[in-house]
Design an enzyme around this catalytic site. Structure first.
Site, PDB file in Angstrom:
ATOM      1  N   LYS A   1     -53.205 -15.724 -79.265  1.00 42.89           N
ATOM      2  CA  LYS A   1     -54.076 -14.594 -79.854  1.00 42.89           C
ATOM      3  C   LYS A   1     -55.400 -15.423 -79.612  1.00 42.89           C
ATOM      4  CE  LYS A   1     -53.714 -16.315 -84.610  1.00 42.89           C
ATOM      5  NZ  LYS A   1     -53.456 -15.913 -85.971  1.00 42.89           N
TER       6      LYS A   1
ATOM      7  N   ARG B   1     -52.366 -11.862 -98.098  1.00 43.64           N
ATOM      8  CA  ARG B   1     -53.338 -11.308 -96.879  1.00 43.64           C
ATOM      9  C   ARG B   1     -52.712 -10.055 -96.355  1.00 43.64           C
ATOM     10  NH1 ARG B   1     -54.541 -15.388 -91.848  1.00 43.64           N
ATOM     11  NH2 ARG B   1     -52.344 -14.928 -91.418  1.00 43.64           N
TER      12      ARG B   1
ATOM     13  N   TYR C   1     -87.460 -24.792 -80.348  1.00 42.46           N
ATOM     14  CA  TYR C   1     -88.094 -23.757 -81.112  1.00 42.46           C
ATOM     15  C   TYR C   1     -88.381 -24.644 -82.471  1.00 42.46           C
ATOM     16  CZ  TYR C   1     -86.769 -20.004 -77.961  1.00 42.46           C
ATOM     17  OH  TYR C   1     -86.627 -19.310 -76.937  1.00 42.46           O
TER      18      TYR C   1
ATOM     19  N   MET D   1     -80.287 -20.308 -77.224  1.00 49.22           N
ATOM     20  CA  MET D   1     -79.137 -19.463 -76.825  1.00 49.22           C
ATOM     21  C   MET D   1     -78.379 -19.758 -75.701  1.00 49.22           C
ATOM     22  SD  MET D   1     -79.506 -15.301 -75.737  1.00 49.22           S
ATOM     23  CE  MET D   1     -79.804 -14.827 -77.600  1.00 49.22           C
TER      24      MET D   1
END
Length: 822
Positions: A492, A590, A718, A767
């Protein structure tokens, strides 16, 4: 090779059982999945801790294989083939290889050590190939199985062999020595690899020296411990006539003494003294490992009486050795298997098997250069290559080179080009799309240009996935299981960030029992990629039930509402005995049926023929924390109680499973019928003692985009969060938080590795970029950068960020290119 099967009865101390009396074999196999198996194959059914090839014999007989070496004959196979029955099939394979080796009498170079074996082997092949027809170990085939398979590839045209031998513990090398029997021994660098298999370094050296019992000369780097071990080795084995040929940087009593080593312009210039004369050569490398490996090769050349001019001209042409097959995304939905630096017959067979196991597309293309040093005549060689291509059901062959082109008539659906330039000129007309492409060529053909043309263009940050390490980790956990316990592997979340489809293909190759995904779309993607294994969907939404049925996925059912919704759709589609998996909540709270809903679940399923309970499962909340041992035991007991009630009331006998990765290790008595392996497959354990036995799977790499020097008082990034207190060199790396690097890892909390040195991340992670301090590192633009892998590990990063390795791995963006390799 053409061997009468009955002649092997005495060689293998075997019992013959079979209908045929006069059988010849010309191919040895241990892989039931290989498309190269046929009527003249002798299949050795190896039986190990994790796998028993005897279970595939019936299927092999159906596919035309008629000759087997076995420890027992499966009941359904008796009378259907020829069997040589032995006590131990691995030992029989090794004995066969030793017998076969003794049929040939040319020089054999045996290479062993902790590091550098494959490099030295490949470089010796390059250095000696102008003068010899060489057989060598393909890739890193140096194990108890790899060595016999390598030796079995010898044929009558070879006149020099180069084989590497690797061991991980005592009593292994003596078996390999009987197979290789080298006449020339090369001992490479002795390091820490496989330290856990030996009491100390001395024992490791003594074991490795056993390879050289038949060698007339041993080449090695002189040092006090190795010299002491050699002295004892010669004495114990009464080998006083053996020649020792040593070299050293520091001991001028060595046969070859390094006077000077100077690095400049990406080269190393080495001056050495030998037989009272001084010589010099250069190699196109600067790292110490390459220098040591090159000197080992130098001594072999000197022993074989090569002149100084030949040594000098050949050593300067040494090249980086690519020891792996890489899987890459290509243009137009193609998948590329990059093996563009070697072209020999034995490694072609290996690459074709890899192609079959890793193909993403049904259509298969091979781009192949002329093949060198096969030991066969060209007529015989390309007849064999054409048969290989046909056996592996290759849809299209593109041959590059004058020799392969002259045999075009032997291949169906082939296109030939005289050289790589001609291929590139016609590239636009070849219509590559929706196919898996194996690119395999000798170095001189420069097939890296073809790879560049076919490779999908992405930025220079890549996540390299080591498929060998995944196989190793899978087998590590399988070895913990009882023999009849099945294994489900979780793929997964895009294979925990590593790439779902490619890993699923490898797991299918290893014949795991189940794959687990979180959502239906993950399972659909695997089905579209050709995966046929049973796939369980752990968190199915009711809206996905029609798709789950369409793609033959198996849903986890965890509530009465979900069960009724699935039953309604299943009845509408007229299904019968459709497999479902019942989830019990034993304390995780869960998802799952609790004790007070079991009676309603039983009532709903009683008399139902639409679905079949394939398995009952639960999930442990704290299997990784032995402080909560009692809670885990209470979960296991409750699971046993509730699942037993379901089985009794509904008269069913499904698979039961509750253990995850840490549960496999910490609660072995609760394996039931199946376990679920997750993060452990990817080389991560919460137990430091266990971690050392797992191999790193993923290495996130990038490059330096730019290097600049800023004065004291200037800032970086930044918010000006880094202020230089002195003149500072800053390197910019093209990876950022959009690629999955947490901003918390910035501001001198985290680091990357450049030239094996830590470079702290300075300022905020951007980023698409981050900046590091390289003031103390000799680096330049284009140099490689390790974000995580062996150092730092994802566990180290997770601990620093107060999170878990799962989050680090699954955060890596899919815009980061995955490169899979063996």
């Amino acid at each position: 090779m053409s061997i009468n099967l009955k002649s092997l009865i005495s060689v293998l101390d075997a019992k013959w059982i079979g209908p045929e009396t006069d059988v010849f074999v010309d191919h040895i196999s241990i892989d039931s999945r290989s498309l190269q198996n046929g009527s003249q194959t002798l299949f050795f059914a190896l039986k190990g801790i994790n796998n028993d090839a005897h279970t595939y014999i019936a299927e092999l007989i159906q596919n035309g294989v008629q000759n087997f070496v076995v420890q027992y004959i499966p009941e359904n196979c008796k009378g259907k083939a020829n069997f040589l029955v032995v006590a131990d099939t691995l030992k029989a394979l090794q004995e066969f290889a030793g017998y076969y080796r003794n049929l040939f009498h040319f020089p054999i170079i045996g290479v062993t050590g902790s590091n550098g074996k494959t490099i030295v082997k490949e470089w010796l092949n390059f250095l000696l190939s102008p003068d010899y027809n060489i057989i060598r170990s393909p890739k890193s085939y140096n194990s108890q199985v790899g060595v016999p398979l390598s030796v079995i590839a010898i044929n009558e045209k070879h006149n020099l062999g180069i084989f590497e031998a690797g061991i991980s513990t005592v009593n292994e090398m003596i078996k390999l020595e009987k197979i290789v029997k080298p006449t020339i021994g090369v001992l490479t660098n002795i390091g820490s690899a496989h330290d856990e298999g030996f009491k100390n370094l001395e024992q490791k050296i003594n074991e490795k020296l056993l390879l050289f019992k038949s060698a007339g000369i041993i080449i090695y780097q002189k040092n006090e411990l190795v010299d002491a071990c050699l002295k004892e080795f010669l004495k114990e084995n009464q080998l006083s006539d053996k020649t020792l040929f040593s070299w050293s940087f520091t001991d001028n009593s060595a046969d070859l003494f390094i006077l000077k080593k100077e690095s400049k312009n990406d080269k190393t210039y080495i001056k050495y003294q030998y037989e009272n004369e001084v010589f010099e050569f250069e190699i196109p490398f600067q790292d110490s490992a390459s220098v040591e490996n090159a000197i080992s090769c130098l001594l072999v050349l000197l022993y074989l009486k090569y002149d100084f001019a030949s040594i000098q001209s050949r050593m300067q042409m040494l090249y980086p050795v690519h020891m792996r097959l890489e899987v890459k995304n290509g243009i137009n939905n193609c998948s590329i298997i990059d093996d563009s630096y070697s072209s020999d017959f034995q490694s072609l067979k290996i690459a074709l098997d890899f192609l079959e196991s890793q193909k993403k597309n049904a259509s298969k293309t091979v781009i192949l250069s002329d093949i060198f040093q096969s030991g066969f005549s060209n007529e015989e060689l390309y007849t064999k290559v054409a048969q290989l291509i046909a056996d592996n059901k290759i849809n299209r062959l593109i041959g590059i080179g004058a020799t392969i082109s002259s045999f075009a008539a032997k291949f169906s659906n082939s296109t030939m080009f005289k050289d790589t330039a001609a291929f590139i000129d016609h590239f636009e007309n070849l219509d590559f799309a929706n196919e898996t492409i194996l690119i395999k060529g000798a170095r001189s053909f420069q097939f890296e240009e073809i790879v560049s043309l076919l490779e999908e263009k992405t930025h220079e940050t890549v996540l390299e996935i080591n498929l060998n390490s995944i196989s190793h980790n899978l087998n590590f956990f399988k070895a913990k299981l009882a023999t009849d316990v099945k294994i489900m592997v979780m793929v997964k979340a895009f294979g925990y960030g590593n790439g779902g489809l490619e890993i699923a293909k490898l797991l299918e190759h290893h014949k795991v029992d189940y794959l687990g995904v979180a959502f239906a779309d993950e399972g659909i993607s695997l089905r579209n990629g050709g995966i046929k294994l049973p796939i369980m969907v752990l968190n199915p939404e009711s809206t996905s039930f029609p798709s789950i049925i369409q793609y033959q996925l198996e849903p986890e059912i965890y509530s009465i509402k979900g069960l009724n919704a699935f039953l309604k759709i299943a009845r509408e589609k007229g299904l019968k005995d459709y497999p479902i998996h019942i989830k019990l909540d034993t304390g995780m709270h869960r998802l799952g049926f609790e004790r007070n809903t079991i009676d309603e679940l039983i009532e709903t399923l009683k008399g139902n023929e639409t679905v079949r309970i394939q398995s009952i499962l639960s999930h442990l909340a704290t299997s990784d924390d032995m402080n909560h041992y009692d809670f885990v035991i209470s979960q296991i007991n409750l699971f046993d109680e509730l699942s037993s009630k379901l089985m009794e009331e509904l008269n069913v006998n499904p698979i039961r499973h509750t253990l995850n990765t840490s549960g496999i290790s910490n609660f072995p008595s609760a394996q039931f019928n199946m376990v679920r392996l997750g993060i452990g497959l990817y080389g991560v354990s919460n137990d430091p003692a266990e971690q050392k036995y797992l191999e790193n799977v993923g290495t996130l790499k990038s490059i330096i985009s730019q290097v600049r020097t800023i004065p004291a008082g200037d800032s970086v990034g930044y918010g000006r969060r880094f202020m230089a207190t002195k003149e500072t060199r800053i390197a910019t790396i093209p990876i950022g938080y959009a690629d999955g690097i947490s901003r918390l890892w910035g501001n001198e909390v985290g680091f990357v590795m450049i030239k094996n040195q830590k470079a702290k991340i300075v300022g905020s992670v951007c980023m698409d970029m981050l900046m590091v301090n390289v003031s103390d590192i000799d680096c330049k633009e284009g140099d490689s950068v390790i974000i995580f892998g062996e150092n730092p590990t994802v566990t180290e990063i997770a601990n620093a960020l107060k999170t878990i390795p799962y989050e680090i791995l699954t955060s890596i963006s899919q815009r980061v290119k995955r490169v899979f390799f063996r």
